[in-house]
Motif scaffolding. Structure first.
Motif, short mmCIF file in Angstrom:
data_model
loop_
_atom_site.label_atom_id
_atom_site.label_comp_id
_atom_site.label_asym_id
_atom_site.label_seq_id
_atom_site.Cartn_x
_atom_site.Cartn_y
_atom_site.Cartn_z
N MET A 1 0.84 -1.21 0.00
CA MET A 1 0.00 0.00 0.00
C MET A 1 0.88 1.26 0.00
SD MET A 1 -3.07 1.34 0.19
CE MET A 1 -3.74 2.93 0.60
N TRP A 2 1.81 1.30 0.94
CA TRP A 2 2.73 2.44 1.06
C TRP A 2 3.56 2.58 -0.21
CZ3 TRP A 2 2.87 6.79 3.10
CH2 TRP A 2 4.06 7.50 3.31
N LYS A 3 4.01 1.42 -0.72
CA LYS A 3 4.78 1.39 -1.97
C LYS A 3 3.96 1.99 -3.12
CE LYS A 3 8.89 -0.65 -1.74
NZ LYS A 3 8.98 -1.94 -1.01
N TRP A 4 2.68 1.58 -3.15
CA TRP A 4 1.80 2.02 -4.24
C TRP A 4 1.63 3.55 -4.19
CZ3 TRP A 4 -3.05 4.39 -4.58
CH2 TRP A 4 -3.66 4.33 -5.85
N ILE A 5 1.42 4.07 -2.97
CA ILE A 5 1.26 5.52 -2.82
C ILE A 5 2.52 6.23 -3.27
CG2 ILE A 5 1.03 7.39 -1.11
CD1 ILE A 5 -0.81 5.57 0.47
N GLN A 6 3.67 5.69 -2.84
CA GLN A 6 4.93 6.33 -3.22
C GLN A 6 5.11 6.36 -4.73
OE1 GLN A 6 7.86 4.30 -0.82
NE2 GLN A 6 8.33 6.21 0.24
N ARG A 7 4.68 5.25 -5.38
CA ARG A 7 4.79 5.20 -6.83
C ARG A 7 3.88 6.24 -7.47
NH1 ARG A 7 5.09 2.62 -11.72
NH2 ARG A 7 2.86 2.53 -12.13
N GLN A 8 2.64 6.34 -6.96
CA GLN A 8 1.70 7.33 -7.51
C GLN A 8 2.22 8.75 -7.32
OE1 GLN A 8 -1.06 6.52 -9.28
NE2 GLN A 8 -0.22 4.47 -9.00
N ALA A 9 2.98 8.94 -6.25
CA ALA A 9 3.42 10.29 -5.93
C ALA A 9 4.73 10.65 -6.61
CB ALA A 9 3.56 10.45 -4.42
#
Lengths: 148, 245
Positions: free
Chosen positions: B1-9
């Motif tokens: 989840m955190w990884k996904w957010i970081q990728r989106q950001a």
């Protein structure tokens, strides 16, 4: 604590502090934020009668008397009412049963021994309510009220 | 989840997301705006007191709600930028400010135009109008503070703190008509004040259209902001070259 947690706490403190300050400020200045006083406030002596202020409420039914540009009417909050004298043009929404806010000051008018407080208005604004409906619905609501 | 957010950001993915979302915001906005205006001006009946003049509510209320919503988004995005130091959150906060200021100006102006015939005054210093004007000044202060620094990170930091401090104004605006006697009328939305179903539909349509307009403008402006901030990275230079040719 990591740096991020540190920042989180700081932002949290900032938000709490601001809302606390806001709460206290609102509590302290509440009186000054009132746009108008009600007729009950005047009777109870809460209104600043020595200077000019605003009074708000509903125009009482069958109280509007016109004499050229001079208008007399009573404003009530369903508990107390006060007579208002105004000379000038009234807004379109001004009518009996509607809300108004008048600014001016109190004067004591005495006619043959009986003295009565009259509010001499320099400006009258109409205050409309939060209801919006077509005339048919308004008529239906009214007839329902009459039945009840 | 955190990884996904970081990728989106990450700037590149964020830029591409904006690119993809723009048509998804644009077409629904246009269709809802046309439908909403038709419903507001043609389908909805006239009001029992104000006649046709009340129709300004369909512009006034959505922009007033948006002016507060955008501020909340701006302050929250600013807070996220402060705590997690996500650059894209800083960008969302920065580009939201002029849009929110725009909604505030529309709300104030449409209210003044409405106030003159109905109340008898363009402007009164009651709690609701004054706090909404303070909101406009907060937006302007945020924008000038944000542009006062050369370094975008420093600018984001200080202006985000200002945005968070200004949050206190939102409950004041919202509750002003309840806490104090105001010339401004009380709540119509959520209290059954709007009695006619067509009026409710028109207002809902205009409200959703306004949200879509905000989302659309953020996507467009954020896209540009990313390109400016990342102008030295290779993918931006390639992107610009392919756009130019």
């Amino acid at each position: 604590m990591t740096k991020r947690q540190n920042r989180m706490v700081l932002v949290g403190l900032l938000v709490t502090g601001v809302f606390l300050a806001g709460y206290l400020g609102i509590k302290a200045f509440s009186e000054n934020l009132l746009y108008f006083y009600t007729p009950s406030d005047i009777v109870n002596g809460k209104a600043p009668t020595e200077k000019s202020f605003r009074v708000g409420g509903l125009v009482e039914n069958d109280s509007v008397k016109r004499d050229g540009m001079l208008v007399n009417f009573s404003v009530s909050d369903n508990l107390e009412s006060i007579e208002v004298t105004y000379e000038g043009i009234l807004p379109d929404l001004f009518r009996e049963g509607q809300g108004v806010v008048a600014s001016g000051s109190i004067s004591n008018k005495c006619v043959e021994q009986t003295c009565k407080n009259t509010f001499i208005a320099t400006e009258v604004l109409a205050k409309h309510d939060e209801n919006y409906m077509p005339p048919e619905v308004a008529a239906a609501l009214e007839s329902q009220e009459v039945k009840e | 989840m955190w990884k996904w957010i970081q990728r989106q950001a990450s700037p590149k993915v964020f830029y591409q997301t904006c690119n993809r979302l723009i048509p998804w915001f644009f077409w629904p906005f246009i269709s809802l705006l046309i439908l909403g205006l038709y419903w507001s001006l043609v389908v909805s009946p006239a009001d029992y007191q104000q006649g046709d003049g009340y129709r300004i509510i369909f512009i006034h209320v959505p922009s007033a709600i948006l002016s507060m919503m955008v501020y909340a988004v701006m302050a929250i995005a600013g807070g996220i930028g402060l705590i997690w130091q996500i650059k894209m959150a800083e960008i969302v906060a920065k580009v939201s400010a002029p849009i929110g200021a725009g909604f505030t100006i529309i709300a104030l102006a449409s209210g003044a135009i409405w106030g003159k015939p109905m109340w008898g005054a363009w402007w009164v210093w009651d709690a609701r109008l004054t706090s909404e004007l303070v909101l406009l000044f907060l937006y302007l202060a945020y924008m000038s503070l944000n542009s006062a620094f050369d370094n975008p990170r420093t600018a984001a930091k200080s202006s985000s703190i200002l945005a968070i401090v200004g949050l206190i104004n939102l409950p004041i605006i919202h509750y002003s008509v309840k806490w104090w006697n105001t010339l401004h009328q009380g709540y119509s939305v959520g209290t059954g004040g709007i009695k006619d179903p067509d009026m409710q539909i028109a207002l809902a349509l205009m409200f959703v259209a306004s949200i879509l307009l905000y989302a659309l403008l953020v996507a467009i402006k954020a896209r540009t902001e990313v390109l400016i901030r990342e102008q030295n990275s290779r993918w931006v230079q390639e992107e610009v070259r392919s756009l130019m040719s």
